[in-house]
Design a protein around this motif. Structure first.
Motif, PDB file in Angstrom:
ATOM      1  N   ALA A   1      -5.110  -9.123  -3.326  1.00 13.08           N
ATOM      2  CA  ALA A   1      -6.454  -9.484  -2.833  1.00 13.08           C
ATOM      3  C   ALA A   1      -6.584  -9.161  -1.356  1.00 13.08           C
ATOM      4  CB  ALA A   1      -6.720 -10.964  -3.097  1.00 13.08           C
ATOM      5  N   GLU A   2      -5.532  -9.450  -0.572  1.00 12.66           N
ATOM      6  CA  GLU A   2      -5.569  -9.155   0.864  1.00 12.66           C
ATOM      7  C   GLU A   2      -5.640  -7.652   1.126  1.00 12.66           C
ATOM      8  OE1 GLU A   2      -2.069 -11.052   2.302  1.00 12.66           O
ATOM      9  OE2 GLU A   2      -2.968 -13.071   2.353  1.00 12.66           O
ATOM     10  N   LYS A   3      -5.075  -6.848   0.222  1.00  9.57           N
ATOM     11  CA  LYS A   3      -5.147  -5.386   0.375  1.00  9.57           C
ATOM     12  C   LYS A   3      -6.481  -4.817  -0.113  1.00  9.57           C
ATOM     13  CE  LYS A   3      -0.151  -4.594  -0.077  1.00  9.57           C
ATOM     14  NZ  LYS A   3       0.905  -3.960  -0.899  1.00  9.57           N
ATOM     15  N   GLY A   4      -7.323  -5.647  -0.717  1.00  8.84           N
ATOM     16  CA  GLY A   4      -8.641  -5.183  -1.149  1.00  8.84           C
ATOM     17  C   GLY A   4      -8.683  -4.586  -2.536  1.00  8.84           C
ATOM     18  N   TYR A   5      -7.638  -4.794  -3.347  1.00 12.82           N
ATOM     19  CA  TYR A   5      -7.596  -4.203  -4.680  1.00 12.82           C
ATOM     20  C   TYR A   5      -8.721  -4.714  -5.587  1.00 12.82           C
ATOM     21  CZ  TYR A   5      -3.128  -1.727  -4.309  1.00 12.82           C
ATOM     22  OH  TYR A   5      -2.142  -0.848  -3.985  1.00 12.82           O
ATOM     23  N   PHE A   6      -9.182  -5.951  -5.354  1.00 10.86           N
ATOM     24  CA  PHE A   6     -10.149  -6.560  -6.271  1.00 10.86           C
ATOM     25  C   PHE A   6     -11.590  -6.464  -5.770  1.00 10.86           C
ATOM     26  CE2 PHE A   6      -6.388  -9.674  -6.868  1.00 10.86           C
ATOM     27  CZ  PHE A   6      -5.709  -8.739  -7.642  1.00 10.86           C
ATOM     28  N   LYS A   7     -11.837  -5.796  -4.657  1.00  8.79           N
ATOM     29  CA  LYS A   7     -13.184  -5.757  -4.078  1.00  8.79           C
ATOM     30  C   LYS A   7     -14.138  -4.959  -4.971  1.00  8.79           C
ATOM     31  CE  LYS A   7     -12.069  -6.397   0.796  1.00  8.79           C
ATOM     32  NZ  LYS A   7     -12.155  -5.798   2.157  1.00  8.79           N
TER      33      LYS A   7
ATOM     34  N   ILE B   1      -4.069   1.371 -12.416  1.00 13.91           N
ATOM     35  CA  ILE B   1      -5.490   1.089 -12.687  1.00 13.91           C
ATOM     36  C   ILE B   1      -6.319   1.312 -11.434  1.00 13.91           C
ATOM     37  CG2 ILE B   1      -7.142  -0.724 -13.304  1.00 13.91           C
ATOM     38  CD1 ILE B   1      -4.971  -1.906 -15.118  1.00 13.91           C
ATOM     39  N   PHE B   2      -5.822   0.809 -10.299  1.00 16.51           N
ATOM     40  CA  PHE B   2      -6.569   0.920  -9.038  1.00 16.51           C
ATOM     41  C   PHE B   2      -6.764   2.383  -8.638  1.00 16.51           C
ATOM     42  CE2 PHE B   2      -6.703   1.061  -4.370  1.00 16.51           C
ATOM     43  CZ  PHE B   2      -7.800   0.242  -4.146  1.00 16.51           C
ATOM     44  N   ASN B   3      -5.752   3.215  -8.844  1.00 15.63           N
ATOM     45  CA  ASN B   3      -5.809   4.623  -8.422  1.00 15.63           C
ATOM     46  C   ASN B   3      -6.452   5.534  -9.471  1.00 15.63           C
ATOM     47  OD1 ASN B   3      -4.476   4.154  -5.936  1.00 15.63           O
ATOM     48  ND2 ASN B   3      -2.498   4.130  -6.979  1.00 15.63           N
ATOM     49  N   SER B   4      -6.854   4.979 -10.598  1.00 18.32           N
ATOM     50  CA  SER B   4      -7.446   5.796 -11.659  1.00 18.32           C
ATOM     51  C   SER B   4      -8.830   6.313 -11.257  1.00 18.32           C
ATOM     52  CB  SER B   4      -7.558   4.971 -12.946  1.00 18.32           C
ATOM     53  OG  SER B   4      -8.280   5.689 -13.938  1.00 18.32           O
ATOM     54  N   ASN B   5      -9.059   7.595 -11.516  1.00 16.22           N
ATOM     55  CA  ASN B   5     -10.394   8.166 -11.291  1.00 16.22           C
ATOM     56  C   ASN B   5     -11.311   7.917 -12.483  1.00 16.22           C
ATOM     57  OD1 ASN B   5      -9.770   9.294  -8.735  1.00 16.22           O
ATOM     58  ND2 ASN B   5      -8.689  10.971  -9.757  1.00 16.22           N
TER      59      ASN B   5
END
Length: 446
Positions: free
Chosen positions: A121-127, A224-228
């Protein structure tokens, strides 16, 4: 008879304390139990009992150790502790001195989950700004799940029922146990590299937290985060969330729900198409009616613009202009004739000698008036000059000299104070009949 030796309570307690606290098996104890009778001291110490179904032991954990806990201890918690036996001499009781503590079983997994969740969350993954839109009409849907579970059957059946136009590509995946996290993340990366699908459904058919743990692993979350490609998580648990749910572009509570979120409903599409067709038909009907009305108006305008009608209209306009020109010419001719007659009559009555005499009389009157004004102005100016001469005479310094006064000058400047001249300097004094040049020998202040 052998003499009996009696020990003091203190001696016995000290002996027991030595035996228990020096026993290597009791100096490093790993214990599992349930917390009860918990008391949290204001200074940070924890006092509690550790029990199982058959026994219990008193325990204490001092503030220096409680501050290191990464969870909040509460009544009924099942914990794993590390400590040693301690004997308290005044009461003769023993207790467990706890150095380390962690939740037992599920609790440890939950702590790891919360810790990683906070870091992500602190890294912004869920924004929300990182969320990608799910395509409304996907041509191909990729499914990352087990090929043998109920989840893939539910997903395929739902897609065929709702939107049979789309194609489904299955990426066979381990969804629990050893190797699951690598299998899931590798297939997400594979789907992105192939670029064959418009949206991915990643999931399984529910299970315990241990079964679902692969979806909390950092490898899966980063894939998942890096998926286009937009990803829908469908991990089959209604209430609990995995980290994959938080980072995915859309979360579905079940695989069936994930398939529903990935596809439009063909029945709804049919109704929308029917409504759209009716709307288009209505619009075309209205447009045709408006065009028909416009056509009638254009025909009327065209008939008005027919060349013969246009020529006739121009001819009528020409005749009107011709009549107006003739009428205007006659009126102008009559007006000029009348003006000529008036001028001729005036000329016949014209007497040049009388006019010259009148002009002479006017000129004489003007000349006399000019003389009067000139004399008046000259008198006024003379009076003004006399007043100014009197004022100038009053201000003339020579007039003061005639009254017995004098004026002293130094360096072409009138002296008004002894501070304006120094000793041995020459000064000039003017009288009414001449001037004196003197040298200053002495200065005295009045």
């Amino acid at each position: 008879m052998e003499e009996k030796k009696y020990l003091t309570v203190t001696a016995l307690t000290k002996y027991l304390k030595h035996v228990l606290e020096s026993d290597p098996h009791l100096s490093k104890i790993y214990l599992r139990g349930e917390v009860s009778n918990l008391t949290k001291h204001s200074r940070g110490h924890y006092y509690f009992s550790l029990k199982d179904e058959n026994a219990q032991i008193r325990a204490v954990m001092f503030a220096s150790q409680t501050r290191k806990l990464n969870f909040s201890l509460k009544e009924g918690d099942k914990v794993l502790v590390f400590g040693s036996i301690n004997v308290y001499e005044p009461s003769g009781s023993y207790s467990l001195l706890v150095y380390e503590m962690e939740p037992d079983g599920i609790g440890a997994l939950y702590l790891a989950y919360e810790k990683l969740k906070k870091e992500l969350a602190e890294k912004g993954y869920f924004k929300a700004e990182h969320k990608k839109a799910i395509p409304k009409y996907p041509n191909t849907i990729g499914v990352i799940t087990s090929p043998t579970g109920a989840a893939i059957r539910d997903i395929i059946n739902t897609i065929k029922r709702r939107y049979p136009l789309t194609k489904v590509i299955l990426y066979p995946t381990l969804v629990q146990g050893e190797g699951a996290k690598k299998s899931i993340s590798d297939n997400i990366i594979k789907a992105n590299s192939q670029g064959l699908v418009d949206v991915l459904i990643v999931g399984r058919g529910g299970g315990s937290i241990e079964d679902l743990w692969a979806f909390n692993e950092i490898e899966v979350v980063e894939a998942i985060f890096n998926s286009n490609i937009p990803i829908i998580s469908a991990i089959g648990h209604e209430t609990d969330f995995t980290l994959s749910d938080f980072v995915s572009d859309l979360r579905a509570p079940t695989p069936t729900a994930g398939a529903e979120l990935a596809t439009p409903d063909i029945n709804i599409l049919k109704r929308e198409i029917k409504q759209t067709a009716e709307t288009i038909k209505s619009w075309f009907s209205q447009e045709i009616r408006q065009r028909e009305v416009l056509l009638v108006h254009l025909e009327e305008r065209l008939s008005l613009l027919h060349p013969l009608k246009k020529i006739a209209e121009i001819k009528r306009h020409y005749e009107k202009l011709k009549a107006d020109l003739k009428r205007n010419y006659q009126w102008q001719l009559l007006t000029k004739k009348q003006s000529y007659q008036l001028l001729n009559n005036a000329y016949q009555k014209f007497d040049l000698k009388t006019i010259v005499n009148l002009k002479k009389e006017v000129l004489i009157t003007k000349e006399e008036q000019l003389k009067v004004n000139l004399n008046r102005l000259l008198t006024t100016k003379q009076q003004t000059l006399a007043l100014k001469l009197n004022s100038l005479e009053y201000l003339n310094p020579l007039k003061l000299l005639k009254g017995g006064y004098s004026i002293t000058i130094h360096n072409d400047k009138r002296i008004t104070s002894i501070d304006e001249v120094e000793l041995n300097e020459e000064i000039t004094t003017y009288f009414k009949d001449g001037k004196l040049t003197t040298k200053v020998k002495k200065k005295e202040r009045l």
